[in-house]
Design an enzyme around this catalytic site. Structure first.
Site, short mmCIF file in Angstrom:
data_model
loop_
_atom_site.label_atom_id
_atom_site.label_comp_id
_atom_site.label_asym_id
_atom_site.label_seq_id
_atom_site.Cartn_x
_atom_site.Cartn_y
_atom_site.Cartn_z
CG LEU A 298 14.71 1.97 -7.06
CD1 LEU A 298 16.18 1.68 -6.78
CD2 LEU A 298 14.55 2.36 -8.52
NE ARG A 354 24.93 -3.09 -6.27
CZ ARG A 354 26.15 -3.48 -6.63
NH1 ARG A 354 26.29 -4.49 -7.45
NH2 ARG A 354 27.21 -2.85 -6.16
N GLY A 384 11.86 -2.02 -10.74
CA GLY A 384 12.48 -1.87 -9.43
C GLY A 384 13.72 -2.71 -9.23
CB SER A 385 16.49 -3.64 -9.00
OG SER A 385 17.45 -4.57 -8.56
NE ARG A 386 22.44 -2.53 -3.43
CZ ARG A 386 23.22 -3.34 -2.73
NH1 ARG A 386 22.76 -4.51 -2.33
NH2 ARG A 386 24.45 -3.00 -2.43
#
Length: 417
Positions: A298, A354, A384-386
């Site tokens: 993301l 994550r 955002g991230s994953r």
């Protein structure tokens, strides 16, 4: 009019108005269930928003039993129901006392429950015997500290048993917390018959776009800093920095409506973003078998709300410590992550939220014991991230590959065999 002790104890410390938004939250479990069901509405008046919302949620095979509030007679309620037409009158039964009601799959208490923990426990004891196995009780308590906090604490404790969830409804006067409680376990298969739950944690901007409450809070902080800067240094233009940042910060938390595929074999993306990898692997934390993992990155421009990829029951949730590496790099495997484990008809499914280089705050709103429909919101990752989805490798086939763009709750990333 004589009422049961359970009804008389409601609203003991003064009336709390239940507005339309709180009413829709109270009736969320009733509205999301597509099966034929029996509902029970306790402590209601003819003009109560929750009565209109409950009737609106009824399907042709449903039935609703209504118990009047202390200020209303059963005869008055019956006259009101009769004015709503034969379709409603055939499905809504008004009784004089709670003792006359049959057991219900969903029970809604139309008055806010206040008082001490002991009083709340006594009220719950009087209500839960009217629930079917796996039934849900929906009740509100006034938000905030004070003499009402004991009741809220008791409901929180009860919710930890087989809880469904709790929502804070700020857009009610005064604000309330809506508790949805389950006192007996329910099978994961039930989740497949549910629609995504109504969530008041998002503020509507348009019919199809909301802002998550985290975004509203973040934007409010930015505007507050701007106001302080303007007062502290009236001749400076520095206040413009946080003021102009409020809108893009709120946009990070946008929460759009999504069309969830009706195909029962579909596994949908848990987040918006781009597929980083699709691979088979082993992870002893989730069992000895092989897993199919779909990892999605993301960016700060993607929607950060996470959705359940499948219909299932939350059976575990834990957070693993780690670092804060760039989520696009292999080192992100060891970042701080929150794992939500779902029991489904096809086996266990795990969703990993994550953290990344910037994103260091994970929000998970689905307690252990709750049921999630496919595509239902259950949390978010700030900025955002994953998000990774783990599926039993022998039960699902992937439909996406690295580089594919996916939409949370809508894009089909795999299919059950």
């Amino acid at each position: 009019m004589t009422q049961s002790p359970a009804v008389r104890s409601l609203g003991r410390f003064g009336e709390v108005r239940i507005g339309e938004r709180a009413a829709r939250t109270l009736a969320a479990e009733l509205a999301r269930c597509d099966d034929r069901k029996a509902a029970l509405l306790v402590g209601v008046t003819p003009d109560a928003p929750v009565l209109a919302v409950a009737i609106e949620a009824l399907l042709p095979g449903d039935r609703l039993t209504v118990v009047p509030a202390g200020s209303t007679s059963a005869a008055e309620l019956r006259r009101h129901v009769a004015t709503l037409g034969s379709w409603v009158a055939d499905r809504v039964r008004v009784v004089d006392t709670l003792a006359e009601a049959d057991a219900a799959d969903v029970m809604i208490v139309a008055e806010a429950l206040a008082g001490t923990a002991e009083e709340a426990r006594a009220t719950l004891d009087g209500l839960t015997k009217y629930l079917t196995e796996g039934g849900v009780l929906s009740v509100a308590t006034p938000a905030g500290p004070g003499r009402t906090a004991g009741a809220a604490a008791e409901l929180d404790r009860q919710g930890a048993l087989h809880g469904v969830g709790v929502d804070l409804v700020l857009r009610n006067q005064p604000p309330v917390r809506v508790h949805r409680l389950r006192f007996t376990p329910v099978s994961a298969a039930t989740a497949a018959r549910l629609a995504p739950a109504y969530r008041p944690s998002s503020v509507p901007l348009t019919r199809d776009m909301h802002i998550d409450s985290n975004g509203v809070a973040a934007a409010g902080i930015a505007l507050g800093l701007a106001a302080l800067a303007r007062v502290a240094r009236p001749k400076s233009k520095l206040w413009l920095v946080p003021a102009l940042a409020a809108a893009p910060v709120a946009a990070f938390f946008r929460d759009p409506e999504r069309d969830v595929p009706e195909d029962p074999s579909a596994v949908v993306a848990a987040a918006d973003g781009r597929v980083l990898s699709v691979q088979r692997l082993h992870d002893e934390r989730f069992g000895a078998g092989e897993w199919l993992r779909v990892a999605v990155f993301l960016s700060v421009l993607d929607v950060h709300v996470n959705r359940s990829p499948v219909a299932g029951k939350v059976v575990d949730y834990f957070v693993a410590d780690g670092g804060f590496a760039n989520a696009m790099k292999p080192e992100a495997e060891h970042n701080v992550a929150a794992y939500t484990v779902l029991d489904t008809e096809h086996g266990p499914v795990v969703v990993a939220q994550r953290t990344g280089l910037i994103a260091r705050r994970i929000v998970q709103r689905a307690p252990v014991g709750s049921l999630l429909a496919r595509g239902e919101r259950f949390g978010l990752i700030r900025f955002g991230s994953r998000t990774d989805v783990y599926l039993p490798a022998d039960a699902a086939d992937p439909l996406v590959g690295p580089g594919d763009k996916v939409i949370g709750g809508s894009s089909v990333i795999a299919r059950w065999r």
